[in-house]
Design a protein around this motif. Structure first.
Motif, PDB file in Angstrom:
ATOM      1  N   ALA A 198       0.838  -1.198   0.000  1.00  0.00           N
ATOM      2  CA  ALA A 198       0.000   0.000   0.000  1.00  0.00           C
ATOM      3  C   ALA A 198       0.874   1.251   0.000  1.00  0.00           C
ATOM      4  CB  ALA A 198      -0.908   0.007   1.224  1.00  0.00           C
ATOM      5  N   ALA A 199       0.417   2.266  -0.734  1.00  0.00           N
ATOM      6  CA  ALA A 199       1.183   3.505  -0.862  1.00  0.00           C
ATOM      7  C   ALA A 199       0.281   4.708  -0.624  1.00  0.00           C
ATOM      8  CB  ALA A 199       1.820   3.584  -2.233  1.00  0.00           C
ATOM      9  N   LEU A 200       0.896   5.769  -0.133  1.00  0.00           N
ATOM     10  CA  LEU A 200       0.214   7.038   0.087  1.00  0.00           C
ATOM     11  C   LEU A 200       1.127   8.131  -0.434  1.00  0.00           C
ATOM     12  CD1 LEU A 200      -2.029   8.789   1.562  1.00  0.00           C
ATOM     13  CD2 LEU A 200      -0.431   8.828   3.481  1.00  0.00           C
ATOM     14  N   THR A 201       0.594   9.031  -1.248  1.00  0.00           N
ATOM     15  CA  THR A 201       1.379  10.168  -1.731  1.00  0.00           C
ATOM     16  C   THR A 201       0.607  11.451  -1.488  1.00  0.00           C
ATOM     17  OG1 THR A 201       0.473   9.911  -3.957  1.00  0.00           O
ATOM     18  CG2 THR A 201       2.619   8.898  -3.528  1.00  0.00           C
ATOM     19  N   THR A 202       1.341  12.497  -1.213  1.00  0.00           N
ATOM     20  CA  THR A 202       0.784  13.827  -1.034  1.00  0.00           C
ATOM     21  C   THR A 202       1.759  14.809  -1.662  1.00  0.00           C
ATOM     22  OG1 THR A 202      -0.158  13.117   1.074  1.00  0.00           O
ATOM     23  CG2 THR A 202      -0.106  15.465   0.650  1.00  0.00           C
ATOM     24  N   THR A 203       1.238  15.823  -2.323  1.00  0.00           N
ATOM     25  CA  THR A 203       2.101  16.794  -2.987  1.00  0.00           C
ATOM     26  C   THR A 203       2.112  18.100  -2.199  1.00  0.00           C
ATOM     27  OG1 THR A 203       0.244  17.469  -4.380  1.00  0.00           O
ATOM     28  CG2 THR A 203       1.764  15.845  -5.287  1.00  0.00           C
ATOM     29  N   TYR A 204       3.291  18.720  -2.194  1.00  0.00           N
ATOM     30  CA  TYR A 204       3.489  20.019  -1.552  1.00  0.00           C
ATOM     31  C   TYR A 204       4.355  20.865  -2.476  1.00  0.00           C
ATOM     32  CZ  TYR A 204       1.972  17.751   2.766  1.00  0.00           C
ATOM     33  OH  TYR A 204       1.257  17.066   3.716  1.00  0.00           O
ATOM     34  N   GLU A 205       4.174  22.174  -2.419  1.00  0.00           N
ATOM     35  CA  GLU A 205       4.979  23.051  -3.262  1.00  0.00           C
ATOM     36  C   GLU A 205       6.368  23.279  -2.693  1.00  0.00           C
ATOM     37  OE1 GLU A 205       3.105  26.652  -4.518  1.00  0.00           O
ATOM     38  OE2 GLU A 205       1.415  25.571  -5.418  1.00  0.00           O
ATOM     39  N   ARG A 206       6.542  23.043  -1.385  1.00  0.00           N
ATOM     40  CA  ARG A 206       7.858  23.228  -0.772  1.00  0.00           C
ATOM     41  C   ARG A 206       8.164  22.058   0.151  1.00  0.00           C
ATOM     42  NH1 ARG A 206       7.606  28.496   2.196  1.00  0.00           N
ATOM     43  NH2 ARG A 206       9.770  28.009   2.640  1.00  0.00           N
ATOM     44  N   ARG A 207       9.452  21.830   0.369  1.00  0.00           N
ATOM     45  CA  ARG A 207       9.894  20.788   1.292  1.00  0.00           C
ATOM     46  C   ARG A 207      10.317  21.465   2.592  1.00  0.00           C
ATOM     47  NH1 ARG A 207      14.727  17.025  -0.580  1.00  0.00           N
ATOM     48  NH2 ARG A 207      15.842  18.956  -0.343  1.00  0.00           N
ATOM     49  N   SER A 209       7.264   6.040 -13.608  1.00  0.00           N
ATOM     50  CA  SER A 209       6.856   5.428 -14.874  1.00  0.00           C
ATOM     51  C   SER A 209       5.343   5.448 -15.034  1.00  0.00           C
ATOM     52  CB  SER A 209       7.389   4.004 -14.990  1.00  0.00           C
ATOM     53  OG  SER A 209       6.743   3.156 -14.073  1.00  0.00           O
ATOM     54  N   LEU A 210       4.588   5.338 -13.936  1.00  0.00           N
ATOM     55  CA  LEU A 210       3.131   5.380 -14.018  1.00  0.00           C
ATOM     56  C   LEU A 210       2.596   6.800 -14.215  1.00  0.00           C
ATOM     57  CD1 LEU A 210       2.094   2.907 -11.158  1.00  0.00           C
ATOM     58  CD2 LEU A 210       1.866   2.545 -13.614  1.00  0.00           C
ATOM     59  N   ALA A 211       3.228   7.784 -13.574  1.00  0.00           N
ATOM     60  CA  ALA A 211       2.663   9.134 -13.564  1.00  0.00           C
ATOM     61  C   ALA A 211       3.317  10.095 -14.549  1.00  0.00           C
ATOM     62  CB  ALA A 211       2.769   9.717 -12.156  1.00  0.00           C
ATOM     63  N   ALA A 264      -0.352  21.623 -11.114  1.00  0.00           N
ATOM     64  CA  ALA A 264      -1.621  20.941 -10.820  1.00  0.00           C
ATOM     65  C   ALA A 264      -1.783  19.681 -11.666  1.00  0.00           C
ATOM     66  CB  ALA A 264      -2.796  21.892 -11.054  1.00  0.00           C
ATOM     67  N   GLU A 265      -1.277  19.686 -12.895  1.00  0.00           N
ATOM     68  CA  GLU A 265      -1.340  18.492 -13.747  1.00  0.00           C
ATOM     69  C   GLU A 265      -0.477  17.373 -13.179  1.00  0.00           C
ATOM     70  OE1 GLU A 265      -0.302  19.541 -17.729  1.00  0.00           O
ATOM     71  OE2 GLU A 265      -1.902  21.026 -17.899  1.00  0.00           O
ATOM     72  N   ILE A 266       0.678  17.722 -12.634  1.00  0.00           N
ATOM     73  CA  ILE A 266       1.546  16.711 -12.018  1.00  0.00           C
ATOM     74  C   ILE A 266       0.865  16.139 -10.774  1.00  0.00           C
ATOM     75  CG2 ILE A 266       3.753  16.350 -10.833  1.00  0.00           C
ATOM     76  CD1 ILE A 266       4.989  18.350 -12.738  1.00  0.00           C
ATOM     77  N   GLU A 279      -1.660  11.496  -8.228  1.00  0.00           N
ATOM     78  CA  GLU A 279      -2.821  10.956  -7.511  1.00  0.00           C
ATOM     79  C   GLU A 279      -3.436   9.776  -8.261  1.00  0.00           C
ATOM     80  OE1 GLU A 279      -7.250  12.451  -6.159  1.00  0.00           O
ATOM     81  OE2 GLU A 279      -5.655  13.936  -6.373  1.00  0.00           O
ATOM     82  N   ARG A 280      -3.585   9.908  -9.582  1.00  0.00           N
ATOM     83  CA  ARG A 280      -4.133   8.802 -10.381  1.00  0.00           C
ATOM     84  C   ARG A 280      -3.205   7.591 -10.365  1.00  0.00           C
ATOM     85  NH1 ARG A 280      -5.515  12.998 -14.125  1.00  0.00           N
ATOM     86  NH2 ARG A 280      -3.644  12.452 -15.297  1.00  0.00           N
ATOM     87  N   ALA A 281      -1.899   7.818 -10.454  1.00  0.00           N
ATOM     88  CA  ALA A 281      -0.939   6.711 -10.450  1.00  0.00           C
ATOM     89  C   ALA A 281      -0.942   5.990  -9.101  1.00  0.00           C
ATOM     90  CB  ALA A 281       0.458   7.222 -10.779  1.00  0.00           C
TER      91      ALA A 281
END
Length: 193
Positions: free
Chosen positions: A69-78, A150-152, A162-164, A169-171
């Motif tokens: 199982a995997a969880l991903t979240t996107t942020y504009e900064r680290r 490779s998936l995304a 926003a496209e990334i 999220e879909r991948a």
């Protein structure tokens, strides 16, 4: 005969955590074959992409190797604040019956900041396992990033961050629908001798 009491096995979860990035909105080359236009074979050409068109961002990820199982979240900064926010999302994502959570992370400065120590105090079942320096291959999320890319991203052109985010999220959703235990090492191939 007297029966000895044995404690039930501890329900522990191993979670590999890391971040991928910065990812920018640009073209990511794929492996599409290009047939030569003339009689001579030429080098395959790709349209020149001069880089970022929008903001770049980071993908924070968590992988449970035992289940896949995997969880991903996107942020504009680290930042440390984003890392702690991600840890709280991982805490709510993990099964509530887990007695112990072993979080495998690298030695990045934000992974051991004061806010992360406060998170560890708030959730005493969490134990952070820092991998040795220059040993990124010990964290199983590193080869999983290759699968996610490779998936995304592979072979696609992105005009905005926003496209990334949508592609990641879909991948991740696709991966979780087809998940399997993630095993470290090279896949063994059967020899038909």
């Amino acid at each position: 005969m007297e029966q000895l009491y044995t404690a039930p096995p501890e329900r522990s979860v191993v979670v590999c955590l890391d971040e991928m990035g910065p990812q920018a909105s640009k073209s990511y080359p794929g492996q599409r074959l290009v047939k030569p236009a003339g009689p001579r074979a030429e080098r395959a050409r790709q349209e020149i992409d001069y880089g970022r068109r929008d903001v770049a961002g980071y993908v924070f990820g968590a992988l449970q190797p035992a289940t896949g199982a995997a969880l991903t979240t996107t942020y504009e900064r680290r930042t440390t604040a984003n890392w702690v926010d991600f840890l709280e999302r991982v805490e709510s994502w993990i099964a509530p019956d887990a007695e112990r959570v072993y979080a495998v992370v690298d030695n990045l400065k934000i992974h051991g900041g004061m806010d992360v120590l406060l998170f560890a105090l708030a959730y005493p079942c969490w134990e952070f396992v820092f991998q040795p320096k220059y040993a990124a291959y010990l964290n199983l999320i590193e080869p999983w990033w290759k699968v996610l890319r490779s998936l995304a991203l592979k072979g696609r052109r992105f005009n905005a961050w926003a496209e990334i985010e949508q592609a990641v999220e879909r991948a991740t959703t696709y991966w979780n629908q087809h998940k399997h235990p993630f095993i470290w090492g090279r896949r063994r191939r059967h020899c038909q001798c």
